[in-house]
Scaffold this motif. Sequence first.
Motif, mmCIF file in Angstrom:
data_model
loop_
_atom_site.group_PDB
_atom_site.id
_atom_site.type_symbol
_atom_site.label_atom_id
_atom_site.label_comp_id
_atom_site.label_asym_id
_atom_site.label_seq_id
_atom_site.Cartn_x
_atom_site.Cartn_y
_atom_site.Cartn_z
ATOM 1 N N LYS A 261 0.838 -1.208 0.000
ATOM 2 C CA LYS A 261 0.000 0.000 0.000
ATOM 3 C C LYS A 261 0.871 1.254 0.000
ATOM 4 O O LYS A 261 0.546 2.251 -0.655
ATOM 5 N N VAL A 262 1.975 1.207 0.747
ATOM 6 C CA VAL A 262 2.907 2.348 0.755
ATOM 7 C C VAL A 262 3.510 2.529 -0.640
ATOM 8 O O VAL A 262 3.588 3.648 -1.165
ATOM 9 N N LEU A 263 3.925 1.426 -1.266
ATOM 10 C CA LEU A 263 4.497 1.519 -2.612
ATOM 11 C C LEU A 263 3.485 2.096 -3.590
ATOM 12 O O LEU A 263 3.835 2.913 -4.455
ATOM 13 N N ASP A 264 2.236 1.686 -3.445
ATOM 14 C CA ASP A 264 1.186 2.192 -4.337
ATOM 15 C C ASP A 264 1.026 3.714 -4.212
ATOM 16 O O ASP A 264 0.753 4.400 -5.194
ATOM 17 N N GLN A 265 1.214 4.217 -3.001
ATOM 18 C CA GLN A 265 1.096 5.678 -2.788
ATOM 19 C C GLN A 265 2.108 6.446 -3.633
ATOM 20 O O GLN A 265 1.871 7.592 -4.022
ATOM 21 N N PHE A 266 3.256 5.811 -3.886
ATOM 22 C CA PHE A 266 4.319 6.471 -4.655
ATOM 23 C C PHE A 266 4.424 5.922 -6.078
ATOM 24 O O PHE A 266 5.415 6.155 -6.768
#
Length: 307
Positions: A261-266
């Motif tokens: 989810k963190v990777l998706d944010q970026f």
Amino acid sequence: MTSGLTGKTDTSFSNASAYRQAVKKHPGIQLITEFELPSVKEKRNITYRKIGSRKLALDAFYPKKSNKEKTPAILIIHGGGWRSGHRQQHIPLAQRLADLGYASFTVEYRLSTEALYPAAVHDLKAAIRFIKANANKFNLDTSKVTVLGFSAGGELAALLGVTNKNPAFEGEKSKDKSSSTVQAVIDLDGTLSFVHPESGEGNDSKSISAATYWFGFPKKDNPALWAEASPLTHAGKATPPFLFINSSVDRMHAGRDDFRKVLDQFNTYSEVHTFQDAPHTFPLFNPWFEPTLRHIDDFLKKVFSEK
């Protein structure tokens, strides 16, 4: 707590012991052994770091055919609960990856019988700097460096990736000016967090957990240290693309979904492949070794073709 610093090698985790355990539930499995591939050159027992009189070694497997194009590099980190295991366990994987066109390095690092966290992280950052400093010997493209790890090695690979350009994790830098930055991470069943609700590490009720030995503190006594070593803690804008290949054992990828989810944010690319009913040690055996190899190759072709 330093009782785990025995100074004696722990040989409890090996390919043979993994086979004996896994074959009970999966009687048809085949242990992958070393290959003889005419396309692959190898150099073993290369010292990449010295700490006093202690020498740390890696093995290199790389394409024999001289190519004008530089070769992507992969550093392969073994598992064993940060306490056991050996770099030789993944030589077959390194050989096959070299056959596919990747310079692959199986690496030794200090385990928890010898040194506590973060010694292993410092060793592995040094190994990345070493292979970049010696790029000409292996025809490496230093802008296409991947870390790949299994189990404890998967956690370490993930931690290396999320701490790109973070000086707090470098350890004592040698004279070489090379960077320890990596451009991709492949995590084979390695935890993303020691402090996530999904994590099974740190339960010392029956016996001291592998992570407790590695940190030198039970989780309750130093939760900040356990969080610091968790890749999820550091995931952010500078995190490179990630490939997760997982067994059916959920706790081995604790925190993975929140990490993604963190990777998706970026808008950072990641992908997951799960082998249903596979044991934790799946990368060592067929029927999972060959599809694991294909997933790795497909992922790296995708992320590096876009560079």
